[in-house]
Design a protein around this motif. Structure first.
Motif, PDB file in Angstrom:
ATOM      1  N   ARG A  33      68.998  26.009 -28.241  1.00  0.00           N
ATOM      2  CA  ARG A  33      68.476  25.036 -28.747  1.00  0.00           C
ATOM      3  C   ARG A  33      67.907  24.063 -27.803  1.00  0.00           C
ATOM      4  O   ARG A  33      66.564  23.463 -27.881  1.00  0.00           O
ATOM      5  N   ASN A  34      68.665  23.636 -26.879  1.00  0.00           N
ATOM      6  CA  ASN A  34      68.026  22.661 -25.795  1.00  0.00           C
ATOM      7  C   ASN A  34      66.952  23.223 -24.857  1.00  0.00           C
ATOM      8  O   ASN A  34      66.067  22.363 -24.609  1.00  0.00           O
ATOM      9  N   VAL A  35      67.176  24.303 -24.732  1.00  0.00           N
ATOM     10  CA  VAL A  35      65.875  25.170 -23.915  1.00  0.00           C
ATOM     11  C   VAL A  35      64.657  25.178 -24.695  1.00  0.00           C
ATOM     12  O   VAL A  35      63.742  24.805 -24.225  1.00  0.00           O
ATOM     13  N   LEU A  36      64.790  25.425 -25.778  1.00  0.00           N
ATOM     14  CA  LEU A  36      63.675  25.647 -26.532  1.00  0.00           C
ATOM     15  C   LEU A  36      63.191  24.347 -27.131  1.00  0.00           C
ATOM     16  O   LEU A  36      62.065  24.119 -27.020  1.00  0.00           O
ATOM     17  N   TYR A  39      61.124  23.454 -23.967  1.00  0.00           N
ATOM     18  CA  TYR A  39      59.794  24.179 -23.937  1.00  0.00           C
ATOM     19  C   TYR A  39      58.955  23.531 -24.958  1.00  0.00           C
ATOM     20  O   TYR A  39      57.668  23.607 -24.563  1.00  0.00           O
ATOM     21  N   MET A  40      59.296  23.085 -26.176  1.00  0.00           N
ATOM     22  CA  MET A  40      58.340  22.538 -27.075  1.00  0.00           C
ATOM     23  C   MET A  40      57.653  21.267 -26.576  1.00  0.00           C
ATOM     24  O   MET A  40      56.488  21.362 -26.621  1.00  0.00           O
ATOM     25  N   ARG A  41      58.649  20.389 -26.039  1.00  0.00           N
ATOM     26  CA  ARG A  41      58.232  19.307 -25.712  1.00  0.00           C
ATOM     27  C   ARG A  41      57.180  19.308 -24.447  1.00  0.00           C
ATOM     28  O   ARG A  41      56.277  18.596 -24.306  1.00  0.00           O
ATOM     29  N   GLN A  42      57.510  20.349 -23.612  1.00  0.00           N
ATOM     30  CA  GLN A  42      56.646  20.586 -22.589  1.00  0.00           C
ATOM     31  C   GLN A  42      55.286  21.494 -22.979  1.00  0.00           C
ATOM     32  O   GLN A  42      54.485  21.905 -22.155  1.00  0.00           O
ATOM     33  N   GLN A  51      61.367  28.943 -33.260  1.00  0.00           N
ATOM     34  CA  GLN A  51      62.208  29.229 -34.323  1.00  0.00           C
ATOM     35  C   GLN A  51      62.263  30.573 -34.329  1.00  0.00           C
ATOM     36  O   GLN A  51      63.542  31.330 -34.591  1.00  0.00           O
ATOM     37  N   GLU A  52      61.222  31.410 -34.203  1.00  0.00           N
ATOM     38  CA  GLU A  52      61.488  33.085 -33.903  1.00  0.00           C
ATOM     39  C   GLU A  52      62.535  33.413 -32.874  1.00  0.00           C
ATOM     40  O   GLU A  52      63.244  34.399 -32.955  1.00  0.00           O
TER      41      GLU A  52
END
Length: 121
Positions: A33-36, A39-42, A51-52
């Motif tokens: 979740r932290n990695v995702l 990635y979203m913030r970047q 989510q997928e």
């Protein structure tokens, strides 16, 4: 055979071709979740993609998640300069007597017989 996995990277497809049996401590969900989130913030991934990704990962690892003994995690962190999060992966790999596949340079250096970089796996 199973392989413990430190989920710090989403490049799993190549690894899955080599070994389809993986194991992870329960903390893996928070790690991913932290990695995702990063990635979203970047803007490297959309919310829908994140989510997928987590749905697929949860489905894939649902029967291979393990609780790790807190005493062993704390003992390891008392003796090595690693986080409790990383110690969970190390303890699990030791308990299952498998390699720990990780990109983490500190784990690779501190546990050379246990930890292996994905490129060398």
């Amino acid at each position: 055979s199973q392989t413990a996995l430190n989920l710090t990277c989403l490049n799993l497809l190549l690894l899955l071709k080599q070994d389809a049996a993986w194991a992870a401590p329960l903390i893996w969900r928070s790690e991913l979740r932290n990695v995702l989130t990063l990635y979203m913030r970047q803007q490297r991934m959309t919310l829908a993609q994140a989510q997928e990704t987590i749905r697929k990962a949860e489905s894939f690892l649902q029967r291979t998640e393990f609780a790790v003994p807190s005493d062993l995690v704390l003992e390891l962190t008392a003796n090595k300069a690693i986080s409790a999060y990383d110690a969970e992966f190390v303890v699990l790999a030791e308990q299952l007597d498998v390699r720990l596949v990780t990109f983490d340079k500190a784990l690779l250096r501190l546990f050379p017989r246990l930890a292996v970089h994905p490129e060398k796996f």
